[in-house]
Write a protein that holds these residues in place. Structure first.
Motif, PDB file in Angstrom:
ATOM      1  N   SER A  12       0.853  -1.175   0.000  1.00  0.00           N
ATOM      2  CA  SER A  12       0.000   0.000   0.000  1.00  0.00           C
ATOM      3  C   SER A  12       0.895   1.233   0.000  1.00  0.00           C
ATOM      4  O   SER A  12       2.095   1.128   0.262  1.00  0.00           O
ATOM      5  CB  SER A  12      -0.926   0.026   1.211  1.00  0.00           C
TER       6      SER A  12
ATOM      7  N   ASP B 206       5.436  10.241   0.005  1.00  0.00           N
ATOM      8  CA  ASP B 206       4.801   8.935  -0.111  1.00  0.00           C
ATOM      9  C   ASP B 206       5.852   7.836  -0.040  1.00  0.00           C
ATOM     10  O   ASP B 206       6.989   8.013  -0.495  1.00  0.00           O
ATOM     11  CB  ASP B 206       4.060   8.809  -1.443  1.00  0.00           C
TER      12      ASP B 206
ATOM     13  N   TRP C 114     -11.483  -0.990   3.946  1.00  0.00           N
ATOM     14  CA  TRP C 114     -10.496  -0.945   2.880  1.00  0.00           C
ATOM     15  C   TRP C 114     -10.914  -1.749   1.659  1.00  0.00           C
ATOM     16  O   TRP C 114     -11.882  -2.479   1.671  1.00  0.00           O
ATOM     17  CB  TRP C 114      -9.131  -1.419   3.371  1.00  0.00           C
TER      18      TRP C 114
ATOM     19  N   GLN D 113      -5.858  -0.235  -0.159  1.00  0.00           N
ATOM     20  CA  GLN D 113      -5.936   1.101   0.416  1.00  0.00           C
ATOM     21  C   GLN D 113      -7.139   1.181   1.336  1.00  0.00           C
ATOM     22  O   GLN D 113      -8.106   0.435   1.192  1.00  0.00           O
ATOM     23  CB  GLN D 113      -6.037   2.183  -0.647  1.00  0.00           C
ATOM     24  N   TYR D 114      -7.049   2.083   2.308  1.00  0.00           N
ATOM     25  CA  TYR D 114      -8.203   2.400   3.146  1.00  0.00           C
ATOM     26  C   TYR D 114      -9.221   3.155   2.313  1.00  0.00           C
ATOM     27  O   TYR D 114      -8.858   3.908   1.404  1.00  0.00           O
ATOM     28  CB  TYR D 114      -7.800   3.283   4.334  1.00  0.00           C
ATOM     29  N   ASN D 115     -10.476   3.018   2.650  1.00  0.00           N
ATOM     30  CA  ASN D 115     -11.515   3.831   2.015  1.00  0.00           C
ATOM     31  C   ASN D 115     -11.325   5.297   2.375  1.00  0.00           C
ATOM     32  O   ASN D 115     -11.514   6.186   1.552  1.00  0.00           O
ATOM     33  CB  ASN D 115     -12.914   3.372   2.453  1.00  0.00           C
ATOM     34  N   ASP D 116     -10.932   5.540   3.616  1.00  0.00           N
ATOM     35  CA  ASP D 116     -10.650   6.900   4.103  1.00  0.00           C
ATOM     36  C   ASP D 116      -9.171   7.190   3.882  1.00  0.00           C
ATOM     37  O   ASP D 116      -8.310   6.685   4.608  1.00  0.00           O
ATOM     38  CB  ASP D 116     -11.001   6.990   5.587  1.00  0.00           C
ATOM     39  N   LEU D 117      -8.865   8.003   2.896  1.00  0.00           N
ATOM     40  CA  LEU D 117      -7.467   8.269   2.547  1.00  0.00           C
ATOM     41  C   LEU D 117      -6.686   8.930   3.672  1.00  0.00           C
ATOM     42  O   LEU D 117      -5.457   8.858   3.702  1.00  0.00           O
ATOM     43  CB  LEU D 117      -7.374   9.096   1.273  1.00  0.00           C
TER      44      LEU D 117
ATOM     45  N   HIS E  59      -4.085   6.872   5.454  1.00  0.00           N
ATOM     46  CA  HIS E  59      -2.802   6.579   4.808  1.00  0.00           C
ATOM     47  C   HIS E  59      -1.702   7.539   5.254  1.00  0.00           C
ATOM     48  O   HIS E  59      -0.753   7.785   4.518  1.00  0.00           O
ATOM     49  CB  HIS E  59      -2.954   6.572   3.284  1.00  0.00           C
TER      50      HIS E  59
END
Length: 150
Positions: free
Chosen positions: A60, A70, A121, A142-146, A149
């Protein structure tokens, strides 16, 4: 005209051969994808181990809070087996009826691409058939809620 029909027929036959799979393959691919998430729900390291290829890599992208750059995180089969053993020991990481939706994106004779939609996710999986068994070899998630991250 006959040549065009022959070429079209051969192309169609080749396409069908490339996409060969059985109904059992489809069931096995779904079973492996569900085992991956259910092993975290229960917890069940044996179920996780059975679903994974030993060379699995799960990745991820996260943002380093200090540098704002990142980076790619990586987990391997061993990490995921340990996670399945310990992540939800108290039973508080998932809702009572967790979401686990499997979408088959593509299936060929020895490879499949799957999207697993869970509560928090999304996992994109590559599943490979080796020695007659379907195993997860790659996961990109990935998480649904960015904001998670970070």
């Amino acid at each position: 005209m006959k040549a065009s029909f022959l070429i079209l027929s051969l192309a169609l036959a080749a396409t069908l051969n490339l996409q060969a799979q059985t109904a059992q393959d489809t069931l096995d691919i779904k079973r492996v994808a569900l085992a991956y998430i259910e092993a975290q729900h229960t917890p069940n390291p044996k179920l996780m181990q059975d679903a994974l290829h030993p060379r699995l890599v799960k990745r991820s992208v996260f943002k380093n809070k200090a540098t704002k750059k990142d980076y790619v995180s990586e987990f391997f089969a061993e990490n995921m087996i340990i996670l399945a053993e310990s992540y939800n020991v108290k039973g508080d990481k998932f809702p009572k009826n967790p979401r686990k939706e499997v979408k088959l994106l593509d299936i060929s004779a020895r490879t499949a691409s799957v999207k697993l939609i869970a509560d928090a996710w999304i996992d994109y999986m590559h599943i490979v058939k080796t020695n007659g068994e379907w195993k997860i070899i790659n996961v990109l998630w990935q998480y649904n809620d960015l904001a998670e991250h970070q």
